[in-house]
Each structure stands twice: as structure tokens, then as C-alpha cells.
Design a protein around this motif. Structure first.
Motif, mmCIF file in Angstrom:
data_model
loop_
_atom_site.group_PDB
_atom_site.id
_atom_site.type_symbol
_atom_site.label_atom_id
_atom_site.label_comp_id
_atom_site.label_asym_id
_atom_site.label_seq_id
_atom_site.Cartn_x
_atom_site.Cartn_y
_atom_site.Cartn_z
ATOM 1 N N LEU A 219 -54.887 -44.451 -13.933
ATOM 2 C CA LEU A 219 -54.203 -44.330 -12.643
ATOM 3 C C LEU A 219 -54.929 -45.095 -11.544
ATOM 4 N N THR A 220 -54.140 -45.865 -10.796
ATOM 5 C CA THR A 220 -54.642 -46.489 -9.566
ATOM 6 C C THR A 220 -54.027 -45.840 -8.327
ATOM 7 N N ASP A 221 -52.900 -45.163 -8.525
ATOM 8 C CA ASP A 221 -52.195 -44.542 -7.393
ATOM 9 C C ASP A 221 -51.658 -43.190 -7.841
ATOM 10 N N LEU A 222 -52.139 -42.116 -7.224
ATOM 11 C CA LEU A 222 -51.688 -40.757 -7.535
ATOM 12 C C LEU A 222 -51.202 -40.115 -6.247
ATOM 13 N N GLU A 223 -49.913 -39.760 -6.201
ATOM 14 C CA GLU A 223 -49.322 -39.177 -4.991
ATOM 15 C C GLU A 223 -48.595 -37.886 -5.345
ATOM 16 N N LEU A 224 -49.138 -36.760 -4.848
ATOM 17 C CA LEU A 224 -48.599 -35.425 -5.113
ATOM 18 C C LEU A 224 -48.336 -34.678 -3.800
ATOM 19 N N ALA A 225 -48.122 -35.394 -2.738
ATOM 20 C CA ALA A 225 -48.005 -34.796 -1.410
ATOM 21 C C ALA A 225 -46.696 -34.031 -1.249
ATOM 22 N N GLN A 226 -46.658 -33.184 -0.205
ATOM 23 C CA GLN A 226 -45.463 -32.464 0.218
ATOM 24 C C GLN A 226 -44.812 -31.671 -0.916
ATOM 25 N N ASN A 227 -45.646 -30.917 -1.607
ATOM 26 C CA ASN A 227 -45.161 -30.016 -2.642
ATOM 27 C C ASN A 227 -45.620 -28.595 -2.317
ATOM 28 N N PHE A 228 -45.688 -27.761 -3.316
ATOM 29 C CA PHE A 228 -46.104 -26.367 -3.135
ATOM 30 C C PHE A 228 -47.382 -26.103 -3.932
ATOM 31 N N LEU A 229 -48.244 -27.092 -4.025
ATOM 32 C CA LEU A 229 -49.452 -26.989 -4.834
ATOM 33 C C LEU A 229 -50.477 -26.078 -4.163
#
Length: 986
Positions: A219-229
């Protein structure tokens, strides 16, 4: 014996069969592409389909690539062409060699059917940034896929995560910004070990980030924003040492940055803002390649690593609303093309770093509400790129460097609540972009320079709580955009300038606690937008001008002056109790605290004028009664209007009309008056055929000014404003055809006045139905339909016209309701059609209605479609809560948006804000729309959805449907908007 004669016919036969097969395949492919062409529309006329015809080879079609050997179609590239319509996947998937299908960044709609599963040769599939609906079908047969983009495509329901189990070759996976059903982190993704890009932001993932994320080492780009984590950032994330971007913002993550986080030495962009992260930032000290570090709205403590000052590439740095302390590294930003810092609302001490604009690229310096000391560095006086300078609520001292006052691009100077001294210099005249000058609660002194009038974009001027002296500049009237003026608690002297009345956008004037003398200017009564006037604790004398009676003031305070004479009767009301105390020379016939006025008290000339006025009114009334008695019949009434009709009228129609000019002119009379607005009177005219019309009458100039000399008309800007509003409304509405936008039948103009003829809306405005004595008990289905219809009207204005139309005054009183309670967007007096040569995103204006105005109005003059989106979000909140945008119960300086944001702590508090008139069974449905309202009212314009997306979300929130959108944070929508998509979809 040679075998050649035997094989020759066999070979010839094979060639014939192959040729026949290729000819048949070519014919099938031609038909498939022509089917695709017929299913799509090209409203922007991009000419993409000009070459798509039966007489042309498919390999010569624009956007089509073929295999050089077989001439079979291998790629379809139609992204970013503004195409609409539905996609015939059954035809497209008949292209047996198709490896790439790119349809992203269009307006494609409809459901994606199971036929997509037949495109088994696909390696690249891009359906992102479209308007599809329904769930994503099973795509498990697409096992060759390497690139899958479905982000922001409109899909909902449950994503078929199991389909990914067969896609072990995936390199880039982008599914974010879709209202999928809530789901735990999809473990199947953790098996895709070839992934370099994983974009799962804003797609309703809940639970913790699994340790298995560490398996995705490519991975070079991991985007998990704006969730319920929730939970901690797993330590295994430190294995992803190829990451250049990590986006975790707007979740509910807790704990500290994991040990070893500093091993991510290739990280350039890190955003974990708006979570509940704690601990210090020591791990960040090793991330020397960072260009953007966004950690705001967390609970970090301790000091900033001094190594931050040595970062050679850091451009954006934001850590506001944490609990950080110590000094900000003094060399931060000195080695890079630094752009932005926001370290506000922490406990930082020491001085402002001096070299953040060393490279001449800085735009925003925001370090308000800390414990900073020392002087403002001289270096910022030469920072010509600065647009915002905010260092308020610190302990800064010394003078503001002279050059800062005149920086040409600066839209906001906020140095309030410090210990600053010295004058505002004449350089302020160079501040041609300045919208807000906030200097309150310092020790500034000297006279206010007359050059301030050249800062003609000023909207807010707050000099209160200082030691300014001398007269208020007479040129202050040149500040035509000025909305609020706070000069209280200084030592200003002299008279109040008459020119102040030329600032016809003023809503607040506070000149209290000064040494002002002379009379209150009579022409202040012409400030029709003024709602707060405080002139208390001065040395003003003379009478209270009767012209103030025409104002609709929420606050009036003239106490502790030297005023005398009669208090105007219309101001002698309980609402202004105490407004006149401390003026021993005043008298009033309706106020207990003042002596009754004697026959000789007051200004005899005023009384004589008043008597003459009453006598004249009596004569006029008598004449009107005689005229009504004499002219009972319609024919006679028309004769009465002869003088009105004798004007030269010009009628322009925009629809087929069932009435004449005479029908309209005859109906403009007091009996038909149904309303008065800021831009004119409104009349209801009933036609003989039974139809009703609404007519807005706008004077092109103030009717009372006709007898005045021409040289005085410049003192009456109101008329010219009304004329420009009329022209704006005609320009906007004459070209619009939409069921949710009020219909303008025609306009009728003369030299003196103008008439706009609309369809009549019998149920008035949404404001009337929610908030006035004419309010109705609206059930949730009706409220929902009103919300959806109004959204569609605004969507059309923003996206459906040749050029976007920004309404700029969206509010419930401008949403009218027909006989079936269907909504119409109305009142386009402030509307702006975005011109081709205008700035890309905005128009420079401050307009709108208090309570509906987007927060960016406070620090910039840029008004774009996202400002309408904010106002519409407020309307949604009115529909959901039944409350007005401004209510006393919200608290001082709070509106419905901030009130609701404080109620999002639990489901119980959320339910408590739902209007009690909404049945219990529909409150969950109302919460769905509340989520959308919260997205619309995000503080940052880029975090708000477009109206097209709002319509999609509202349709998904139809009663009894589910939409997965974040509710628990105020600013919870696409912080980067299309940022991720632009990056992912080359």
C-alpha cells in the motif's frame, strides 16, 4: 510424396473461417457500440460521439482502442464527458476482448444489472463519480480486475464484499463516498496483498481497524476516513512502510499513535483529525517527508517535536482544538513552500514563529486562543500572499507591523483580545480585499484614518474596547458592504457622520461609551436592514429622529445622552423599555418613566408637520372613500386607474399568457395587497378565468424622491438596489423551466416601476406554515416531499442551467407552497448567474439572511453553490425541529446549527430535537434527513455535498428506506470532496 497439396485446402478453409469469424465479431462490436451511443446523452456537446457511426471502423471511434492484431475493442474511455443516461451493460459485455471500461466523472444513472458480471476480461473498471442507484451487483466473475473504481457513484445497500475474494490481482480499489449499509471492516480486503491504493472513506465501515491491515505491505495510499471506526490504530499499520498517504479523519479512534509509527518514513500526507486520539506527538518527529499534517480536533497533549521545524517539505499544518503546550518550533515553515498553519485553541506559549512566510507562499496564519506573548513579527508585513491573519485571544504586545494593515490579499485581520498598542495606519487604504477587521479589546489609540474608506470590501469592523480618539471619518459611508460596525468603548468625539446612512447593508451599529456629540442623523432611518442600534453613553443632543420609527430594531439603546423632546410614539413600547433612560430632557405620553409631554414641549415644527400630515391623511382618506363610493363598477375602477395606465409600459412574456397587461395594471391596488418584502409589495390578482397570479411591484427609484433635486438621489441607494434586484430576478427566472422553481410569466416595466407576474402559491411560504399564526401541523411525509422538491429546484439551478445560478438567499420564506403543498424556490432578487469569465468557484458578495448565512461569509467574500447548500441545510433543520433559525433558547450568539451540534451526544438527545408534531413512528425517518442537514451545514464549504448529492441522499432517505451517513460529528462530509477521486482516477 509431399503433404503440401493436402494441407493447402485445410489452411485455406481455416483462413476463410477466421475471416468470417472476425467479420461477424466486428459486426457485433459495431452494434454494441452503437447501442451504447444511443443509450447515452452528451448535453455538453463534447463531440465524443461524432465519429461513432456505422460507416466508420469501430477502431476509429473516439475513446475506443482496439487490439492491433484482431481489431477487436479492448478499451472504452469515456470518462469526464458529462454524459448522462443509463449504461447497456448487456451490450458492452458482449465485447469479448474488452479489458478497460472507463465511465467515471459523468452523470450516468440507473441500476447496474447482473450483466456486468459477464465482462469477464475486464482489468480496469471505472464507474465512479456518477449517479447510479441501487446496490452493486455480484461481480465475482471479474477475476482479472486490477483497477476497480466505484467511489461516489451513488450505489447503496450492501456491497458484495465476497466478490473481492476472486480478485487477487487488484492493485487499486476505490469504493468510498457511497451510502452503503453499515458493515464491519471487510476482512476479504486484507487478502488483496497486491493493493497499492485502498480508498474506503465514507462508506459506513464500523468496528476496529483489524491487525491484518499490516499484510497489505504494497500500500502507498490508505484512506479509511469518515467511517464509524473505533478503538486504537493497530500497531501493525507501522508495517506499511511504502505509504505516502494515510487518511483516518472523522472516525472515533482512541488511544495514542502506535509505537513505531515513525517508521512510516515515506509518509507525505497524514490526516487523523476529528477523532479522540491522545498522547504526545513524539512519533511524528521522524516523518520528515510530510507535506501535510492534519491532527486537529483530538486530545493530544505535550509539546510539538522540535524536529517539525526542520521538515523541508511541510506545507500544511493543523493541530487546532487539542491540548498541546510549549512553543511552536520557531523555524517551522522556513524551509518549505509553507502555506497554512492552524494551531488555535491549544495552550501554546512563546512567540509567533517568524519565518513561515519566508518563501512568500503562506496564505493563512491561524494561532488564536493560546498563551502566546511577544510582538507580531515584522516579517509578515511583507507576506503578500496572506489571506487570513488570526492571532486573537493571546497576550501579544507591541504595535502591529505597519505593512500588515495594507496587505492586498488579506481578507481578515483578527488580533482581538491582546495587549497591542499603537494606531491603525493609513496603509489600511491598500487593503482592498479586507472583509473583516477585528481589533477589539486591545490598547490601540489615535485617530481612525480616513483611508479606511478605501478598504471598500469591509463587511465587519470591530474596534471596540480600545483607546481610539478623534472623529469618526466622514468617508465611512464609502464602505457599502459594511454589515456590522462596533466602535463602542473608545473615546471617539465629534458628531455621527451623516454618510453612515450610505452603508445600506448595515445590520448592527454600536457607538456606545464614547464622547460623541451633536444630533442623531435623521437619515439613519433609511437603513432598512438595521436591526441593532446602540448610541448609549455619549453626549448626543436634540430630538430622537422620527425616521427611526420606520426601522424594525431588535435592539435600540439611546440611554445616557442629552436628548430632549418627544419620544416617538412608535418607539414608546415595552420592547424598548430602558432604551431612553438617562436623558432628562425627554418626555413621552406612553412611558411611565418619563413625564407627559406638554403642549409646548418638543419641537413645535415637528408637531406642526405631524398635524399637517394627519390633516392631509384625513383629506386623502375622505377622497378615497368618495372615490370608492362613486366607482363601484369595474369600468369606473378602470377609469380611476387612468393616470397609472397612462404610463408607458413595456411587457415581456416568457410563457403563453391567458391575461393582458390591463388585467395586471387594474389589479395593483390596496385591496389586493398580500405582502410587503424587502424588494417590493406583492399583490394577488384573480383573473376572470378563475386563475390567480402573484405580482411583485418594484419601484425603480424611491417614489418619495420624485420631488427632490436630482443631486440628492445619490442619497437614496435603495431604489437602485431594487432595480438591480429586479434585473437579477428577471435574468434568472426568465430562462428557468423547472417544476420546483416558481414560474415567472412576464415582466411589465415603466420609467418609474416594474412588475413581475408569477404563478400564485395559495399555501404561502414554508416559513408561514412552520412558524407563524398561519402554521399548519405538517406530517413527516409532507415535510419530506417539501425537502426533496426544494432540493431538486436548487439542484437544477446549480447543475441544470447553462451556467450555474447561485440563489444566495435560500430560506424557508423563499420556499413557496402550491395547493398540493409542492414547493417552489422563489425570490431571486439576490441571485447570481456564474459568468464564464468569473472566478472558478465564487462571486464576491455578502448577501443573505441572518441564521441562514454560511460561516464563510464571516471571513471571505467568496460565495458559491456551497453557500446555498448551507442555507438549505438550515431549512432542513427547520423542517425537522419546527424551530426558527434563531431562537432565544439556543443561547446568546447561537443559531440552530450550533444548537443541534450540541444535541448529538446520544440518540436520546437527538430524538429530543425532533418536532413533537412528527409522529413517533416517523422520528427515525426524520433523523435520516437530519444527518443530511448536518452534512449540508459543515463549517468548511468543501466538506458540504453538492445539491446533486443532496438530492441523491434525500431520495435514499425516503420514509422506510435506510441511508448510511455519519451523524455524530458536525463537519462530517467528504472533507476532501473529490480529492481522493482525482488522485485515484488518472
Amino acid at each position: 510424396m509431399s503433404s503440401e497439396p493436402f494441407f493447402r485446402p485445410v489452411i485455406q478453409t481455416l483462413f476463410v473461417l477466421l475471416f468470417s469469424f472476425l467479420s461477424l465479431a466486428s459486426s457485433d462490436e459495431l452494434q454494441a457500440l452503437l447501442t451504447l451511443k444511443s443509450s447515452l446523452k452528451d448535453p455538453s456537446n463534447t463531440l465524443v460521439f461524432d465519429s461513432w457511426n456505422a460507416n466508420n471502423s469501430t477502431c476509429n471511434f473516439s475513446g475506443i482502442t482496439c487490439d492491433l492484431t484482431t481489431n477487436l475493442v479492448t478499451e472504452i474511455e469515456l470518462s469526464n464527458h458529462n454524459l448522462s443516461g443509463s449504461v447497456p451493460f448487456d451490450a458492452i459485455c458482449g465485447l469479448q476482448s474488452l479489458e478497460k471500461l472507463s465511465l467515471g466523472f459523468n452523470f450516468l444513472s440507473g441500476q447496474v444489472i447482473e450483466d456486468l458480471n459477464k465482462c469477464v476480461s475486464l482489468k480496469y473498471l471505472d464507474l465512479g463519480n456518477n449517479l447510479f442507484s441501487g446496490p452493486v451487483p455480484d461481480i465475482s466473475s471479474l477475476s482479472q480486475l486490477m483497477y476497480l473504481y466505484m467511489n461516489m457513484s451513488g450505489f447503496s445497500g450492501t456491497f458484495p464484499w465476497k466478490s473481492l475474494d476472486n480478485m487477487s490481482n487488484l492493485v487499486e480499489l476505490s469504493l468510498g463516498d457511497n451510502p452503503f449499509d453499515r458493515t464491519p471492516f471487510p476482512n476479504g480486503v486484507l487478502k488483496l496483498t497486491k493493493l497499492t491504493v485502498l480508498y474506503l472513506s465514507n462508506c459506513s465501515i464500523e468496528g476496529t481497524i483489524p491487525p491484518g491491515i499490516g499484510n497489505l505491505t504494497e500500500l502507498t495510499d490508505l484512506e479509511l476516513a469518515q467511517n464509524f471506526l473505533t478503538g486504537k490504530i493497530p500497531v501493525e499499520i507501522t508495517k506499511l512502510q511504502k505509504l505516502w498517504q494515510l487518511e483516518l479523519y472523522m472516525n472515533e479512534l482512541t488511544g495514542e499513535l502506535p509505537v513505531g509509527f515513525g517508521n512510516l518514513t515515506n509518509l507525505q500526507r497524514f490526516d487523523a483529525s476529528t477523532n479522540f486520539l491522545t498522547g504526545n506527538l513524539s512519533e511524528v518527529r521522524l516523518l520528515s517527508k510530510l507535506t501535510s499534517l492534519q491532527l486537529f480536533e483530538n486530545e493530544f497533549t505535550g509539546e510539538l517535536p522540535p524536529e517539525l521545524g526542520d521538515f523541508q517539505h511541510l506545507v500544511n499544518f493543523s493541530v487546532y482544538r487539542n491540548k498541546l503546550s510549549g512553543q511552536i518550533p520557531q523555524n517551522i515553515g522556513s524551509s518549505s513552500q509553507f502555506n497554512f498553519i492552524d494551531a488555535s485553541e491549544n495552550f501554546f506559549t512563546g512567540s509567533i514563529p517568524p519565518d513561515m512566510c519566508k518563501q512568500g507562499t503562506m496564505t493563512e496564519l491561524l494561532i488564536l486562543q493560546n498563551n502566546l506573548t511577544g510582538k507580531i513579527p515584522e516579517s509578515y508585513a511583507n507576506c503578500l500572499t496572506l489571506t487570513r491573519f488570526r492571532v486573537s485571544n493571546n497576550s501579544l504586545s507591541g504595535e502591529v507591523p505597519r505593512g500588515i494593515w495594507g496587505l492586498p490579499n488579506l481578507g481578515m485581520i483578527d488580533v482581538a483580545m491582546n495587549d497591542l498598542v499603537g494606531p491603525v495606519t493609513s496603509d489600511i487604504g491598500k487593503a482592498t480585499s479586507l472583509a473583516q477587521l477585528l481589533l477589539s479589546d486591545n490598547k490601540f489609540s489615535g485617530e481612525l484614518p480616513s483611508e479606511i474608506s478605501k478598504a471598500n470590501q469591509l463587511v465587519s469592523l470591530d474596534l471596540s474596547g480600545n483607546q481610539f480618539s478623534g472623529e469618526i471619518p466622514s468617508t465611512i459611508g464609502d464602505l457599502k458592504q459594511l454589515d456590522n460596525l462596533y466602535l463602542q468603548d473608545n473615546t471617539f468625539s465629534g458628531s455621527i457622520p451623516d454618510s453612515l446612512a450610505s452603508c445600506d447593508s448595515l445590520t448592527i451599529i454600536n457607538l456606545a461609551h464614547n464622547h460623541l456629540s451633536g444630533q442623531i442623523p435623521v437619515n439613519l432611518g433609511s437603513l432598512s436592514t438595521l436591526n441593532s442600534l446602540n448610541l448609549s453613553d455619549n453626549q448626543l443632543s436634540g430630538q430622537i429622529p422620527w425616521s427611526l420609527s420606520s426601522l424594525k430594531l431588535n435592539v435600540l439603546d439611546l440611554s445616557n445622552n442629552k436628548l430632549s423632546g418627544l419620544i416617538p410614539e412608535t418607539l414608546s413600547i415595552d420592547a424598548y423599555n430602558g432604551s431612553f433612560s438617562g436623558n432628562n430632557g425627554l418626555c413621552g405620553n406612553n412611558l411611565n418613566n418619563f413625564p407627559k409631554c406638554s403642549a409646548g414641549s418638543g419641537d413645535s415644527k415637528e408637531l406642526r408637520k405631524l398635524l399637517i400630515c394627519f390633516l392631509g391623511l384625513g383629506i386623502v382618506a375622505m377622497l378615497v372613500c368618495l372615490a370608492c363610493f362613486w366607482h363601484l363598477k369595474k369600468k369606473s375602477l378602470k377609469g380611476q386607474n387612468r393616470s397609472w395606465r397612462e404610463n408607458s409600459w413595456d411587457m415581456k412574456s416568457f410563457h403563453l399568457l391567458s391575461f393582458t397587461e390591463d388585467d395586471i395594471l387594474d389589479g395593483i391596488n390596496q385591496d389586493n395587497l398580500i405582502g410587503k418584502g424587502g424588494s417590493g409589495n406583492v399583490y394577488k390578482i384573480s383573473l376572470e378565468n378563475g386563475n390567480d397570479l402573484a405580482v411583485k411591484h418594484i419601484w425603480n427609484s424611491d417614489p418619495d424622491s420624485k420631488k427632490k433635486e436630482e443631486s440628492t438621489t445619490t442619497m437614496l441607494p435603495k431604489g437602485s438596489r431594487k432595480l438591480s434586484e429586479f434585473e437579477a430576478e428577471v435574468q434568472t427566472l426568465s430562462s428557468i423551466r423547472h417544476v420546483n422553481v416558481v414560474k415567472l410569466y412576464c415582466c411589465i416595466t415603466s420609467e418609474d416601476s416594474s412588475l413581475l407576474v408569477y404563478e400564485y402559491m395559495p399555501n404561502g411560504s414554508l416559513w408561514d406554515r412552520l412558524h407563524t399564526s398561519n402554521k399548519l401541523v405538517l406530517d413527516w411525509e409532507t415535510r419530506y416531499e417539501i425537502a426533496l422538491g426544494a432540493a431538486k429546484g436548487l439542484e437544477y439551478l446549480h447543475h441544470g442551467c447553462d451556467r450555474p445560478v447561485i440563489h444566495r438567499d435560500v430560506k424557508s420564506s423563499n420556499i413557496l407552497l402550491d395547493e398540493l403543498m409542492k414547493p417552489r424556490i422563489a425570490d431571486f432578487g439576490l441571485a447570481k448567474i456564474v459568468q464564464c469569465n468569473a472566478s472558478k468557484d465564487s462571486t464576491h458578495v455578502i448577501a443573505g439572511t441572518h441564521g441562514y448565512i454560511a460561516p464563510e461569509y464571516g471571513y471571505t467574500q467568496k460565495v458559491d453553490e456551497k453557500s446555498d447548500v448551507y442555507s438549505f441545510g438550515v431549512v432542513l433543520m427547520e423542517l425537522i425541529t419546527g424551530k426558527r433559525p434563531i431562537e432565544p433558547e439556543f443561547g446568546e450568539n447561537k443559531d440552530i446549527v450550533s444548537w443541534i451540534s450540541c444535541k448529538l451526544k446520544s440518540k436520546e438527545t437527538v430524538l429530543s430535537i425532533i418536532d413533537s408534531a412528527i409522529l413517533e413512528g416517523y422520528k427515525e425517518e426524520a433523523i435520516k434527513v437530519l444527518k443530511i442537514a448536518i452534512l449540508c451545514t459543515a463549517r468548511q464549504p468543501t466538506q458540504r455535498p453538492t445539491m446533486r448529492t443532496v438530492v441523491q441522499m434525500l431520495e435514499a432517505a425516503e420514509p422506510c428506506k435506510l441511508v448510511g451517513i455519519i451523524i455524530n460529528k458536525e463537519d462530517s462530509y467528504m472533507k476532501k470532496d473529490l480529492k481522493g477521486n482525482d488522485k485515484l482516477q488518472k
